[in-house]
Design a protein around this motif. Structure first.
Motif, PDB file in Angstrom:
ATOM      1  N   ALA A  92     -44.274   0.243 -38.086  1.00 34.14           N
ATOM      2  CA  ALA A  92     -45.669   0.012 -38.472  1.00 34.14           C
ATOM      3  C   ALA A  92     -45.908  -1.462 -38.722  1.00 34.14           C
ATOM      4  O   ALA A  92     -45.130  -2.133 -39.413  1.00 34.14           O
ATOM      5  CB  ALA A  92     -46.002   0.822 -39.724  1.00 34.14           C
ATOM      6  N   GLY A  93     -46.996  -1.993 -38.127  1.00 31.53           N
ATOM      7  CA  GLY A  93     -47.437  -3.337 -38.448  1.00 31.53           C
ATOM      8  C   GLY A  93     -46.714  -4.469 -37.743  1.00 31.53           C
ATOM      9  O   GLY A  93     -47.075  -5.628 -37.938  1.00 31.53           O
ATOM     10  N   VAL A  94     -45.717  -4.180 -36.929  1.00 28.35           N
ATOM     11  CA  VAL A  94     -44.988  -5.227 -36.216  1.00 28.35           C
ATOM     12  C   VAL A  94     -45.569  -5.336 -34.810  1.00 28.35           C
ATOM     13  O   VAL A  94     -45.417  -4.430 -33.991  1.00 28.35           O
ATOM     14  CB  VAL A  94     -43.474  -4.934 -36.152  1.00 28.35           C
ATOM     15  CG1 VAL A  94     -42.744  -6.073 -35.452  1.00 28.35           C
ATOM     16  CG2 VAL A  94     -42.910  -4.715 -37.551  1.00 28.35           C
ATOM     17  N   THR A  95     -46.257  -6.437 -34.525  1.00 33.24           N
ATOM     18  CA  THR A  95     -46.978  -6.585 -33.271  1.00 33.24           C
ATOM     19  C   THR A  95     -46.034  -6.853 -32.107  1.00 33.24           C
ATOM     20  O   THR A  95     -44.894  -7.288 -32.284  1.00 33.24           O
ATOM     21  CB  THR A  95     -47.986  -7.734 -33.360  1.00 33.24           C
ATOM     22  OG1 THR A  95     -47.264  -8.968 -33.548  1.00 33.24           O
ATOM     23  CG2 THR A  95     -48.947  -7.525 -34.529  1.00 33.24           C
ATOM     24  N   VAL A  96     -46.560  -6.658 -30.907  1.00 36.48           N
ATOM     25  CA  VAL A  96     -45.764  -6.980 -29.717  1.00 36.48           C
ATOM     26  C   VAL A  96     -45.502  -8.482 -29.663  1.00 36.48           C
ATOM     27  O   VAL A  96     -44.452  -8.920 -29.167  1.00 36.48           O
ATOM     28  CB  VAL A  96     -46.449  -6.491 -28.426  1.00 36.48           C
ATOM     29  CG1 VAL A  96     -46.538  -4.973 -28.412  1.00 36.48           C
ATOM     30  CG2 VAL A  96     -47.819  -7.116 -28.234  1.00 36.48           C
ATOM     31  N   GLU A  97     -46.433  -9.271 -30.186  1.00 42.14           N
ATOM     32  CA  GLU A  97     -46.220 -10.720 -30.221  1.00 42.14           C
ATOM     33  C   GLU A  97     -45.007 -11.067 -31.082  1.00 42.14           C
ATOM     34  O   GLU A  97     -44.165 -11.890 -30.691  1.00 42.14           O
ATOM     35  CB  GLU A  97     -47.464 -11.422 -30.758  1.00 42.14           C
ATOM     36  CG  GLU A  97     -47.330 -12.943 -30.808  1.00 42.14           C
ATOM     37  CD  GLU A  97     -48.576 -13.619 -31.359  1.00 42.14           C
ATOM     38  OE1 GLU A  97     -48.662 -14.853 -31.278  1.00 42.14           O
ATOM     39  OE2 GLU A  97     -49.464 -12.904 -31.868  1.00 42.14           O
ATOM     40  N   GLU A  98     -44.910 -10.454 -32.253  1.00 44.50           N
ATOM     41  CA  GLU A  98     -43.767 -10.736 -33.126  1.00 44.50           C
ATOM     42  C   GLU A  98     -42.462 -10.275 -32.498  1.00 44.50           C
ATOM     43  O   GLU A  98     -41.439 -10.978 -32.558  1.00 44.50           O
ATOM     44  CB  GLU A  98     -43.955 -10.067 -34.483  1.00 44.50           C
ATOM     45  CG  GLU A  98     -42.790 -10.323 -35.434  1.00 44.50           C
ATOM     46  CD  GLU A  98     -42.986  -9.757 -36.817  1.00 44.50           C
ATOM     47  OE1 GLU A  98     -42.017  -9.778 -37.605  1.00 44.50           O
ATOM     48  OE2 GLU A  98     -44.106  -9.285 -37.118  1.00 44.50           O
ATOM     49  N   ILE A  99     -42.473  -9.101 -31.883  1.00 39.87           N
ATOM     50  CA  ILE A  99     -41.254  -8.604 -31.224  1.00 39.87           C
ATOM     51  C   ILE A  99     -40.837  -9.554 -30.106  1.00 39.87           C
ATOM     52  O   ILE A  99     -39.654  -9.888 -29.954  1.00 39.87           O
ATOM     53  CB  ILE A  99     -41.495  -7.182 -30.681  1.00 39.87           C
ATOM     54  CG1 ILE A  99     -41.715  -6.199 -31.835  1.00 39.87           C
ATOM     55  CG2 ILE A  99     -40.310  -6.727 -29.817  1.00 39.87           C
ATOM     56  CD1 ILE A  99     -42.232  -4.847 -31.399  1.00 39.87           C
ATOM     57  N   GLY A 100     -41.810 -10.013 -29.335  1.00 37.36           N
ATOM     58  CA  GLY A 100     -41.514 -10.948 -28.262  1.00 37.36           C
ATOM     59  C   GLY A 100     -40.950 -12.262 -28.767  1.00 37.36           C
ATOM     60  O   GLY A 100     -39.992 -12.808 -28.196  1.00 37.36           O
ATOM     61  N   GLU A 101     -41.533 -12.782 -29.847  1.00 35.76           N
ATOM     62  CA  GLU A 101     -41.054 -14.051 -30.399  1.00 35.76           C
ATOM     63  C   GLU A 101     -39.653 -13.934 -30.977  1.00 35.76           C
ATOM     64  O   GLU A 101     -38.826 -14.843 -30.840  1.00 35.76           O
ATOM     65  CB  GLU A 101     -42.026 -14.535 -31.477  1.00 35.76           C
ATOM     66  CG  GLU A 101     -43.363 -15.018 -30.916  1.00 35.76           C
ATOM     67  CD  GLU A 101     -44.335 -15.396 -32.006  1.00 35.76           C
ATOM     68  OE1 GLU A 101     -44.036 -15.134 -33.201  1.00 35.76           O
ATOM     69  OE2 GLU A 101     -45.407 -15.943 -31.670  1.00 35.76           O
ATOM     70  N   ARG A 102     -39.376 -12.817 -31.601  1.00 39.29           N
ATOM     71  CA  ARG A 102     -38.057 -12.633 -32.225  1.00 39.29           C
ATOM     72  C   ARG A 102     -36.961 -12.396 -31.184  1.00 39.29           C
ATOM     73  O   ARG A 102     -35.849 -12.927 -31.321  1.00 39.29           O
ATOM     74  CB  ARG A 102     -38.080 -11.433 -33.182  1.00 39.29           C
ATOM     75  CG  ARG A 102     -38.727 -11.686 -34.527  1.00 39.29           C
ATOM     76  CD  ARG A 102     -38.683 -10.426 -35.357  1.00 39.29           C
ATOM     77  NE  ARG A 102     -39.253 -10.576 -36.681  1.00 39.29           N
ATOM     78  CZ  ARG A 102     -38.563 -10.927 -37.764  1.00 39.29           C
ATOM     79  NH1 ARG A 102     -37.266 -11.156 -37.669  1.00 39.29           N
ATOM     80  NH2 ARG A 102     -39.166 -11.052 -38.940  1.00 39.29           N
ATOM     81  N   TYR A 103     -37.261 -11.602 -30.167  1.00 39.10           N
ATOM     82  CA  TYR A 103     -36.195 -11.086 -29.309  1.00 39.10           C
ATOM     83  C   TYR A 103     -36.338 -11.458 -27.833  1.00 39.10           C
ATOM     84  O   TYR A 103     -35.469 -11.115 -27.034  1.00 39.10           O
ATOM     85  CB  TYR A 103     -36.106  -9.560 -29.456  1.00 39.10           C
ATOM     86  CG  TYR A 103     -35.879  -9.148 -30.887  1.00 39.10           C
ATOM     87  CD1 TYR A 103     -34.678  -9.435 -31.533  1.00 39.10           C
ATOM     88  CD2 TYR A 103     -36.871  -8.495 -31.622  1.00 39.10           C
ATOM     89  CE1 TYR A 103     -34.464  -9.088 -32.856  1.00 39.10           C
ATOM     90  CE2 TYR A 103     -36.664  -8.133 -32.945  1.00 39.10           C
ATOM     91  CZ  TYR A 103     -35.461  -8.435 -33.554  1.00 39.10           C
ATOM     92  OH  TYR A 103     -35.258  -8.088 -34.871  1.00 39.10           O
ATOM     93  N   GLY A 104     -37.404 -12.135 -27.477  1.00 42.90           N
ATOM     94  CA  GLY A 104     -37.554 -12.585 -26.108  1.00 42.90           C
ATOM     95  C   GLY A 104     -38.031 -11.522 -25.129  1.00 42.90           C
ATOM     96  O   GLY A 104     -38.104 -11.782 -23.923  1.00 42.90           O
ATOM     97  N   ALA A 105     -38.353 -10.333 -25.614  1.00 42.85           N
ATOM     98  CA  ALA A 105     -38.811  -9.253 -24.725  1.00 42.85           C
ATOM     99  C   ALA A 105     -40.269  -9.470 -24.332  1.00 42.85           C
ATOM    100  O   ALA A 105     -41.066 -10.010 -25.104  1.00 42.85           O
ATOM    101  CB  ALA A 105     -38.645  -7.901 -25.404  1.00 42.85           C
ATOM    102  N   ARG A 106     -40.605  -9.035 -23.117  1.00 38.33           N
ATOM    103  CA  ARG A 106     -41.988  -9.078 -22.640  1.00 38.33           C
ATOM    104  C   ARG A 106     -42.515  -7.683 -22.312  1.00 38.33           C
ATOM    105  O   ARG A 106     -43.721  -7.447 -22.364  1.00 38.33           O
ATOM    106  CB  ARG A 106     -42.091  -9.967 -21.398  1.00 38.33           C
ATOM    107  CG  ARG A 106     -41.823 -11.439 -21.672  1.00 38.33           C
ATOM    108  CD  ARG A 106     -41.795 -12.242 -20.379  1.00 38.33           C
ATOM    109  NE  ARG A 106     -43.049 -12.137 -19.658  1.00 38.33           N
ATOM    110  CZ  ARG A 106     -44.105 -12.924 -19.873  1.00 38.33           C
ATOM    111  NH1 ARG A 106     -44.055 -13.863 -20.792  1.00 38.33           N
ATOM    112  NH2 ARG A 106     -45.212 -12.769 -19.154  1.00 38.33           N
ATOM    113  N   ARG A 107     -41.607  -6.788 -21.936  1.00 39.06           N
ATOM    114  CA  ARG A 107     -41.991  -5.411 -21.601  1.00 39.06           C
ATOM    115  C   ARG A 107     -41.818  -4.564 -22.859  1.00 39.06           C
ATOM    116  O   ARG A 107     -40.714  -4.158 -23.210  1.00 39.06           O
ATOM    117  CB  ARG A 107     -41.142  -4.892 -20.444  1.00 39.06           C
ATOM    118  CG  ARG A 107     -41.224  -5.798 -19.231  1.00 39.06           C
ATOM    119  CD  ARG A 107     -40.647  -5.245 -17.950  1.00 39.06           C
ATOM    120  NE  ARG A 107     -39.543  -4.339 -18.087  1.00 39.06           N
ATOM    121  CZ  ARG A 107     -38.257  -4.710 -18.090  1.00 39.06           C
ATOM    122  NH1 ARG A 107     -37.936  -5.990 -18.025  1.00 39.06           N
ATOM    123  NH2 ARG A 107     -37.303  -3.792 -18.170  1.00 39.06           N
TER     124      ARG A 107
END
Length: 262
Positions: A92-107
């Motif tokens: 909950a509350g963790v955006t795709v932008e944050e996930i991308g910035e933390r882990y380098g994922a785009r998909r």
């Protein structure tokens, strides 16, 4: 065949999602890796070929799809390179932008299931970034559909609202059910009978609303037109502004869901 790695595989939500998916063969047991702090996870005894580990790096190496099922505050302890990986998040509350910035994922797919997933009754809205491949959206739909109704949405911001509305699972109906049980007991009904009666009432009401064409508003209006005992109760609840209390509750829940990204 998809190889799925679940970070936080020992949590209740991961288990509630995975057991229906395993039963429906959306995932093969041998293609599933779960990580947890102990490396020992209960609830998967029926699938002895499921792999378990304490090492998230091993999980990533063995998986095509990485599912995050941890508390948002635990992310600071998880350091991984997920560039080129397909990532699913039920946090909950963790955006795709944050996930991308933390882990380098785009998909990335973000979803918000609820506690009814184990009973295959969750409503699970999910959002996909533009880079997600058709085969991956197909997997996400099949995975979440195993535990209820999966619904693709086009706005990530709507997930905050669904976190408040449907992410609550049984909690909001349970609040009303508890009040009805306590009123029945105060009126002289045996507690066990009151509990049974209200549980069956909510089961019947939910089943009816899913199966009939009428909207909930139509059902309320129908009973109001009868001008009987139910209409008297509904009128009293409306005069007490029950709608205002519900709106306030959902607004507070939505505000809480939005706090992490503001």
């Amino acid at each position: 065949m998809t190889h799925l790695g679940v970070i936080g595989g020992g949590g209740w939500l991961a288990g509630a999602l995975l057991r229906p998916a395993l039963a429906d063969r959306v995932i093969r047991p041998a293609d599933l890796v779960l990580s947890s702090r102990s490396g020992q996870i209960s609830g998967f005894e029926s699938w002895p070929r499921v792999h378990m580990t304490t090492d998230n790096a091993i999980l990533v190496d063995a998986s095509d799809v990485i599912l995050f099922s941890v508390r948002p505050e635990d992310l600071d302890d998880i350091e991984l390179d997920l560039r080129g990986r397909f990532v699913i998040s039920v946090m909950a509350g963790v955006t795709v932008e944050e996930i991308g910035e933390r882990y380098g994922a785009r998909r990335i797919v973000r979803a918000m299931p609820n506690a009814c997933a184990e009973q295959r009754l969750s409503f699970t809205p999910w959002f996909a970034t533009d880079d997600v491949r058709p085969s991956e959206t197909d997997f996400a739909q099949r995975f979440f559909a195993a535990s209820g109704q999966a619904h693709l949405i086009t706005s990530e911001q709507d997930l905050d609202y669904f976190t408040a509305l449907t992410g609550s699972g049984a909690a909001f109906p349970a609040l009303m059910a508890d009040a009805m049980i306590r009123h029945a007991v105060e009126s002289g009904i045996d507690p066990d009978t009151a509990d049974l009666a209200v549980r069956q009432l909510f089961l019947g009401a939910a089943t009816q609303m899913m199966r009939v064409a009428e909207t909930p508003a139509d059902i309320v209006e129908l009973f109001m037109e009868y001008r009987g005992t139910t209409a008297a109760g509904l009128s009293a609840m409306m005069e007490a502004n029950i709608e205002h209390a519900i709106f306030n509750g959902l607004t507070a829940a939505r505000r809480k869901a939005s706090q992490r990204r503001t």
